[in-house]
Design an enzyme around this catalytic site. Structure first.
Site, PDB file in Angstrom:
ATOM      1  CG  ASP A 114      -1.863   1.132   1.317  1.00 57.62           C
ATOM      2  OD1 ASP A 114      -2.275   1.636   0.251  1.00 57.62           O
ATOM      3  OD2 ASP A 114      -2.206   1.552   2.441  1.00 57.62           O
ATOM      4  CG  ASP A 116      -1.613   7.782   0.903  1.00 55.03           C
ATOM      5  OD1 ASP A 116      -1.066   8.891   1.029  1.00 55.03           O
ATOM      6  OD2 ASP A 116      -2.131   7.397  -0.166  1.00 55.03           O
ATOM      7  CG  ASP A 306      -2.277   2.452   6.356  1.00 57.12           C
ATOM      8  OD1 ASP A 306      -2.416   2.272   5.122  1.00 57.12           O
ATOM      9  OD2 ASP A 306      -2.598   3.504   6.913  1.00 57.12           O
TER      10      ASP A 306
END
Length: 368
Positions: A114, A116, A306
């Site tokens: 991922d 961000d 996240d």
């Protein structure tokens, strides 16, 4: 709406309004037809139901936006019984590193990352979420030894402008926009220069929704609306919590006109996406197939993320019984990931150790 009110609406539909409501209960102009009254009652139902939906949205916005822990990079999770129990079930990928690489023996590791909150820190302005130079160098090294993909909710072109590495696969808009490396890549099999767009027919609709949301939310300070090509993101990280209900109402008012779109949530972001069966998990499977590992037992996919949207990929790996997910979080969360890391600095450390391990393995193989 109460069950009794539901019955009234159903009776209106089945028997007509004159048989349900006494004349004194609702002042109605003579020009109103039974059909008009049906519409009025249905609008009342929608209004009451919409209020409940907004309340549920705001509760969900709070749940998906935990208070960030302000601490040094060496800080650890606060010691509580719940935290200790969570860590037992989701141990640090750093402390379990030797066991992780031991399980990769004879298998090709494939990395899914991922952006961000994983490769870059979460920042107030999403346009300023730049990847640190040291992280970029680390990801470049990872891609030299393992097939590597960035899987993000961001527009593919936007995340490429942040990462600026040509040797990676990029899956933007939650995997609805996928493109392979722009230069020769030793990992490509079959599909040269993968290019896949799962929802091209939705592009005009997404543009409309983006413009509508910009207009509707401009009166709410701190709101940031981002067009991610195949989805629209409404960031509320800088919005006062007292205004969250108003923001949710404006988003709902737009979304009501687009039944082919759905709302999902991430870390202080509302996301409007097409209602197609495609997500980061499907993107992971598509990329594994493109790399020639669809039915292979000699592959170990590793997904690091996240956010709530990364859970789709974690779930796919659990269902495959192959590979594992690593959740990046300082706080215990319900997750399908097997391991955890606290923040991007730990992600960088894990990736560096993975590269160093691969280098040592190759040297050992040459000397054998």
């Amino acid at each position: 709406m109460t069950n009794q009110q539901n019955v009234v609406v159903l009776d209106v539909i089945s028997r007509g309004v004159s048989n349900v409501l006494p004349r004194s209960s609702l002042p109605v102009p003579k020009s109103f037809s039974p059909q008009d009254l049906k519409m009025l009652l249905m609008k009342r139902f929608e209004a009451e139901n919409g209020g409940a939906k907004i309340s549920a949205w705001v509760d969900s916005m709070r749940a998906s936006s935990p208070t960030r822990i302000k601490s040094s990079t060496t800080a650890s999770l606060p010691e509580t019984d719940d935290t200790s129990s969570w860590i037992v079930h989701h141990p640090s990928a750093l402390s379990m590193f030797e066991q992780i690489v031991a399980g990769s023996k004879g298998k090709q590791i494939v990395m899914f990352l991922d952006y961000d909150g994983t490769l870059s820190p979460i920042v107030e302005d999403p346009d300023q979420a730049f990847m640190p130079k040291e992280m970029r160098a680390t990801v470049r090294d990872v891609a030299r030894y393992f097939p590597t993909a960035i899987v993000t909710g961001r527009c593919r072109d936007k995340v490429y402008s942040f990462v600026k590495l040509a040797g990676l696969y990029y899956a933007g808009s939650h995997g609805m926009d996928i493109k392979g490396p722009s230069k020769s890549c030793k990992y490509k099999k079959g599909n040269q220069g993968v290019l896949f767009q799962a929802a091209s027919e939705f592009l005009p609709m997404i543009d409309e929704v983006y413009k509508d949301l910009v207009e509707k939310t401009k009166s709410i300070p701190g709101t940031k609306v981002e067009n991610n090509k195949f989805c629209v993101s409404v960031h509320f990280r800088c919005v006062d919590e007292k205004s969250w209900a108003a923001l949710a109402e404006q988003v709902r008012s737009v979304l009501n006109h687009y039944p082919k779109l759905k709302l999902t949530q991430g870390r202080k972001v509302l996301e409007i996406r097409p209602t197609i069966k495609w997500d980061k998990g499907r993107a992971l499977e598509f990329l594994l197939e493109s790399l020639g590992y669809a039915n292979s037992t000699n592959v170990l996919p590793v997904y690091i993320g996240d956010d709530r949207s990364d859970e789709d990929a974690f779930m796919v790996l659990r269902e495959r019984g192959q590979g594992f997910g690593i959740l990046v979080s300082k706080l215990p969360k319900e997750t399908n990931a097997s391991y955890s890391l606290q923040e991007p600095s730990e992600v960088k450390e894990f990736l560096k150790r993975l590269v160093d391990w691969k280098k040592m393995s190759q040297r050992a193989a040459k000397c054998a």
